[in-house]
Write a protein that holds these residues in place. Structure first.
Motif, PDB file in Angstrom:
ATOM      1  N   THR A  30     -46.587 -28.393  -9.385  1.00 31.36           N
ATOM      2  CA  THR A  30     -47.331 -27.165  -9.136  1.00 31.36           C
ATOM      3  C   THR A  30     -46.405 -26.002  -9.440  1.00 31.36           C
ATOM      4  OG1 THR A  30     -48.738 -25.968  -7.546  1.00 31.36           O
ATOM      5  CG2 THR A  30     -46.833 -27.156  -6.639  1.00 31.36           C
ATOM      6  N   ASN A  68     -46.933 -23.679 -15.168  1.00 32.38           N
ATOM      7  CA  ASN A  68     -48.260 -23.865 -14.579  1.00 32.38           C
ATOM      8  C   ASN A  68     -49.354 -24.001 -15.635  1.00 32.38           C
ATOM      9  OD1 ASN A  68     -47.963 -21.197 -15.332  1.00 32.38           O
ATOM     10  ND2 ASN A  68     -48.609 -20.333 -13.388  1.00 32.38           N
ATOM     11  N   GLN A  84     -51.397 -29.832 -10.291  1.00 27.37           N
ATOM     12  CA  GLN A  84     -52.368 -28.818  -9.904  1.00 27.37           C
ATOM     13  C   GLN A  84     -52.452 -27.827 -11.066  1.00 27.37           C
ATOM     14  OE1 GLN A  84     -51.053 -26.721  -6.354  1.00 27.37           O
ATOM     15  NE2 GLN A  84     -53.115 -26.723  -5.501  1.00 27.37           N
ATOM     16  N   PHE A  85     -53.646 -27.409 -11.418  1.00 22.84           N
ATOM     17  CA  PHE A  85     -53.782 -26.401 -12.470  1.00 22.84           C
ATOM     18  C   PHE A  85     -55.044 -25.601 -12.218  1.00 22.84           C
ATOM     19  CE2 PHE A  85     -56.140 -30.025 -14.193  1.00 22.84           C
ATOM     20  CZ  PHE A  85     -57.291 -29.434 -14.692  1.00 22.84           C
ATOM     21  N   CYS A  86     -55.190 -24.497 -12.926  1.00 23.39           N
ATOM     22  CA  CYS A  86     -56.391 -23.677 -12.795  1.00 23.39           C
ATOM     23  C   CYS A  86     -57.142 -23.665 -14.113  1.00 23.39           C
ATOM     24  CB  CYS A  86     -56.037 -22.258 -12.369  1.00 23.39           C
ATOM     25  SG  CYS A  86     -55.327 -22.171 -10.702  1.00 23.39           S
ATOM     26  N   TYR A  89     -56.634 -21.148 -17.022  1.00 20.67           N
ATOM     27  CA  TYR A  89     -55.400 -21.108 -17.803  1.00 20.67           C
ATOM     28  C   TYR A  89     -55.605 -21.667 -19.205  1.00 20.67           C
ATOM     29  CZ  TYR A  89     -52.565 -19.951 -13.684  1.00 20.67           C
ATOM     30  OH  TYR A  89     -52.012 -19.335 -12.600  1.00 20.67           O
ATOM     31  N   GLU A 101     -66.119 -21.188 -12.371  1.00 21.53           N
ATOM     32  CA  GLU A 101     -65.454 -19.896 -12.433  1.00 21.53           C
ATOM     33  C   GLU A 101     -66.386 -18.779 -12.888  1.00 21.53           C
ATOM     34  OE1 GLU A 101     -60.786 -21.024 -12.992  1.00 21.53           O
ATOM     35  OE2 GLU A 101     -61.828 -20.207 -14.739  1.00 21.53           O
ATOM     36  N   CYS A 233     -59.223 -24.559  -9.196  1.00 18.74           N
ATOM     37  CA  CYS A 233     -57.914 -25.175  -9.437  1.00 18.74           C
ATOM     38  C   CYS A 233     -57.880 -26.600  -8.882  1.00 18.74           C
ATOM     39  CB  CYS A 233     -56.818 -24.333  -8.813  1.00 18.74           C
ATOM     40  SG  CYS A 233     -56.785 -22.624  -9.407  1.00 18.74           S
TER      41      CYS A 233
END
Length: 337
Positions: A30, A68, A84-86, A89, A101, A233
């Motif tokens: 993360t 990230n 973990q990612f969003c 991105y 989103e 995320c």
């Protein structure tokens, strides 16, 4: 002596393998520092270790394993087992979950965010898309609605957003662009510097991120009720690593997810209760947007939903189905079903 020692070590290894005593150690990637956003990972690691008597451990790295924006790539090549990612991105890599989103979906609580995320994550189209990256959805990192902190005069109307330079990603960025703002997708780690240097006037974050990344320290004002949406995320696991677990290890991991999410939501709720005192302490003005302006914002951003459905349907995704799934799940969550 060396020969005898080598034989002893070899015998011990053989015995460990025979009895299944070799420990399993995973790495999780993360970024930033430990904060409300990462408490699901921290609790997961704690529970898994407890349930396996320390035979299955997860080491959490805050930026030491990957950027990230590259965590999904790291999962794909097996550089680490959990990440973990969003979605915002790299929307092109995870288009299916970007439905979460979209602005003004109507999500009001963290519990509702968990519900809609779980529903979308369970959709076959999401599993198929993630499999292209050798990734399997494990859990969400639910965040409340984003709001702005800004410098200078407070912005309390859509007209005042015109020309505003805002750090906002994904659907939020599109929503702000629809009312004349200029979004930039700098990462969360870069947001403070962008704000301090004047690259952006405002930053859209959830409360924990304004604290963790220091943007609240540059702020003159905060929109308390803009609530245009949030980012999504997920936490994913490498498929090969997951399938190589023993049945007991897999059970320990899977059964810990609901407990980790429950802990996360409770912990975040405590942060939200303290938020007003943080604003007062830092002398940040709380800005309330009028109901008429909020309705105008939602109306202007409305076509973004249609555009998302059309564009992603053309790419072969069941976009309308995913969008409807969010709506139906949210309706059920609000009615208590």
């Amino acid at each position: 002596m060396k020969t005898v020692y080598a034989r002893v070590v070899a015998a011990a290894l053989i015995s460990s393998v025979a009895t299944g005593a070799l420990a399993t150690e995973w790495n999780a990637s993360t970024w930033g520092k430990r904060r409300a956003f990462t408490e699901n990972l921290e609790k997961l690691a704690e529970l898994v270790a407890e349930k396996t008597n320390g035979e299955f451990t997860i080491n959490i790295s805050y930026g030491g394993l990957s950027k990230n924006t590259e965590n999904l790539d790291g999962i794909s090549i097996g550089a680490f087992e959990i990440a973990q990612f969003c979605a915002g991105y790299h929307a092109d890599k995870n288009r299916a979950i970007t439905v979460l989103e979209l602005p003004f979906l109507g999500v009001e609580t963290l519990e509702q965010e968990v519900a809609v995320s779980n529903a979308v994550y369970s959709h076959p189209a999401v599993a198929e898309e993630m499999a292209q990256w050798n990734a399997k959805m494990l859990m969400t990192s639910p965040m409340p609605q984003y709001n702005l902190v800004g410098t200078g005069d407070a912005r309390s109307s859509l007209d005042s957003f015109d020309g505003m330079r805002v750090r906002a990603t994904g659907g939020l960025g599109e929503a702000f662009a629809a009312v004349g703002a200029v979004p930039t997708s700098v990462t969360s780690s870069e947001a403070y510097q962008a704000m301090e240097s004047g690259v952006v006037d405002t930053v859209a974050f959830a409360p924990h991120a304004h604290l963790s990344f220091g943007t609240i320290n540059e702020a003159d004002w905060w929109t308390a009720n803009l609530n245009p949406g949030t980012v999504n995320c997920p936490v994913v696991v490498n498929i090969d690593a997951y399938e190589s677990l023993t049945d007991a290890e897999r059970e320990a991991l899977d059964s810990s997810v609901p407990e980790a999410i429950e802990f996360y939501v409770a912990n975040y709720g405590e942060l939200l209760q303290r938020w007003d005192s943080v604003l007062a302490e830092k002398e940040v003005e709380k800005v309330m947007i009028s109901e008429d302006e909020l309705a105008r914002f939602a109306e202007v951003a409305g076509p973004i939903h249609t555009q998302w459905i059309e564009e992603n349907s053309a790419r072969g995704l069941p976009a309308q189905e995913l969008f409807d799934l969010v709506g139906a799940t949210l309706e059920a969550a609000k009615s208590g079903n």
